[in-house]
Design a protein around this motif. Structure first.
Motif, PDB file in Angstrom:
ATOM      1  N   GLU A 139       0.841  -1.187   0.000  1.00  0.00           N
ATOM      2  CA  GLU A 139       0.000   0.000   0.000  1.00  0.00           C
ATOM      3  C   GLU A 139       0.884   1.247   0.000  1.00  0.00           C
ATOM      4  OE1 GLU A 139      -3.165   1.542   3.124  1.00  0.00           O
ATOM      5  OE2 GLU A 139      -3.641  -0.444   2.308  1.00  0.00           O
ATOM      6  N   SER A 140       0.510   2.213  -0.823  1.00  0.00           N
ATOM      7  CA  SER A 140       1.309   3.443  -0.898  1.00  0.00           C
ATOM      8  C   SER A 140       0.962   4.365   0.279  1.00  0.00           C
ATOM      9  CB  SER A 140       1.036   4.163  -2.225  1.00  0.00           C
ATOM     10  OG  SER A 140      -0.323   4.526  -2.289  1.00  0.00           O
ATOM     11  N   VAL A 141       1.926   5.183   0.623  1.00  0.00           N
ATOM     12  CA  VAL A 141       1.755   6.092   1.753  1.00  0.00           C
ATOM     13  C   VAL A 141       1.227   7.419   1.222  1.00  0.00           C
ATOM     14  CG1 VAL A 141       2.964   7.324   3.597  1.00  0.00           C
ATOM     15  CG2 VAL A 141       3.634   5.004   2.986  1.00  0.00           C
ATOM     16  N   ASP A 142       0.192   7.946   1.876  1.00  0.00           N
ATOM     17  CA  ASP A 142      -0.365   9.249   1.526  1.00  0.00           C
ATOM     18  C   ASP A 142       0.243  10.269   2.487  1.00  0.00           C
ATOM     19  OD1 ASP A 142      -1.856  11.382   0.743  1.00  0.00           O
ATOM     20  OD2 ASP A 142      -3.785  10.585   1.461  1.00  0.00           O
ATOM     21  N   PRO A 143       1.222  11.080   2.012  1.00  0.00           N
ATOM     22  CA  PRO A 143       1.925  11.988   2.922  1.00  0.00           C
ATOM     23  C   PRO A 143       1.017  13.059   3.528  1.00  0.00           C
ATOM     24  CG  PRO A 143       2.740  12.244   0.666  1.00  0.00           C
ATOM     25  CD  PRO A 143       1.741  11.160   0.652  1.00  0.00           C
ATOM     26  N   TRP A 196      -2.261  12.848   4.317  1.00  0.00           N
ATOM     27  CA  TRP A 196      -3.087  12.256   5.376  1.00  0.00           C
ATOM     28  C   TRP A 196      -2.219  11.794   6.539  1.00  0.00           C
ATOM     29  CZ3 TRP A 196      -3.076   7.377   7.544  1.00  0.00           C
ATOM     30  CH2 TRP A 196      -4.149   7.075   8.384  1.00  0.00           C
ATOM     31  N   SER A 197      -1.093  11.117   6.236  1.00  0.00           N
ATOM     32  CA  SER A 197      -0.294  10.520   7.300  1.00  0.00           C
ATOM     33  C   SER A 197       0.347  11.577   8.194  1.00  0.00           C
ATOM     34  CB  SER A 197       0.783   9.613   6.716  1.00  0.00           C
ATOM     35  OG  SER A 197       1.665  10.351   5.892  1.00  0.00           O
ATOM     36  N   ALA A 198       0.755  12.731   7.649  1.00  0.00           N
ATOM     37  CA  ALA A 198       1.378  13.767   8.469  1.00  0.00           C
ATOM     38  C   ALA A 198       0.369  14.306   9.488  1.00  0.00           C
ATOM     39  CB  ALA A 198       1.913  14.892   7.582  1.00  0.00           C
ATOM     40  N   LYS A 200      -2.406  12.840  10.574  1.00  0.00           N
ATOM     41  CA  LYS A 200      -2.800  11.771  11.504  1.00  0.00           C
ATOM     42  C   LYS A 200      -1.697  11.511  12.519  1.00  0.00           C
ATOM     43  CE  LYS A 200      -6.180   9.132  11.914  1.00  0.00           C
ATOM     44  NZ  LYS A 200      -7.354   9.522  12.682  1.00  0.00           N
ATOM     45  N   GLU A 201      -0.444  11.562  12.049  1.00  0.00           N
ATOM     46  CA  GLU A 201       0.677  11.304  12.955  1.00  0.00           C
ATOM     47  C   GLU A 201       0.767  12.380  14.034  1.00  0.00           C
ATOM     48  OE1 GLU A 201       5.501  10.659  12.767  1.00  0.00           O
ATOM     49  OE2 GLU A 201       4.325  10.598  10.935  1.00  0.00           O
TER      50      GLU A 201
END
Length: 125
Positions: free
Chosen positions: A105-109, A111-113, A115-116
């Motif tokens: 699965e590819s990382v969505d930068p 969304w992930s930033a 959420k992190e």
């Protein structure tokens, strides 16, 4: 005449007669039942194998049938173990497939930033 206060009270014998009658009925029932049980004879040998098989009900199986039951039980146990191993292998395969999909699965930068940072805020509280 007799005095009214000194009259003898006659005791009833009905309870004694009733108890004796019930006892006689019980003894008769037991006696008849024991005679009926003694009168029952085992079935006479018959000419057909089906009748002979029906008369053998209640007797323990011969030794070779016991062995076949043991063999059947062993076969069932082996079959059950085989099915259990199949299910374990299918579960392993499903877990590996899920792990592979997760790794691919590819990382969505974007969304992930976000959420992190929210998760880090929750962890710090």
């Amino acid at each position: 005449m007799s005095e009214p206060g000194n009259r003898e009270v006659r005791k009833s014998r009905a309870p004694y007669i009733l108890v004796a009658a019930v006892g006689i009925v019980i003894v008769a029932a037991v006696t008849i039942s024991s005679y009926r049980r003694a009168a029952v004879q085992p079935p006479a040998p018959s000419a057909t194998p089906a009748d002979r098989a029906m008369s053998d009900i209640g007797t323990p199986p011969p030794g070779n049938r016991i062995a076949s039951v043991a063999d059947q039980a062993a076969a069932m146990t082996a079959s059950r173990a085989g099915r259990r191993d199949e299910r374990k292998q299918k579960l392993r395969d499903a877990r590996l497939a899920a792990a592979d999909r997760f790794e691919q699965e590819s990382v969505d930068p974007v969304w992930s930033a976000g959420k992190e940072s929210r998760l880090q805020t929750l962890a710090d509280e």
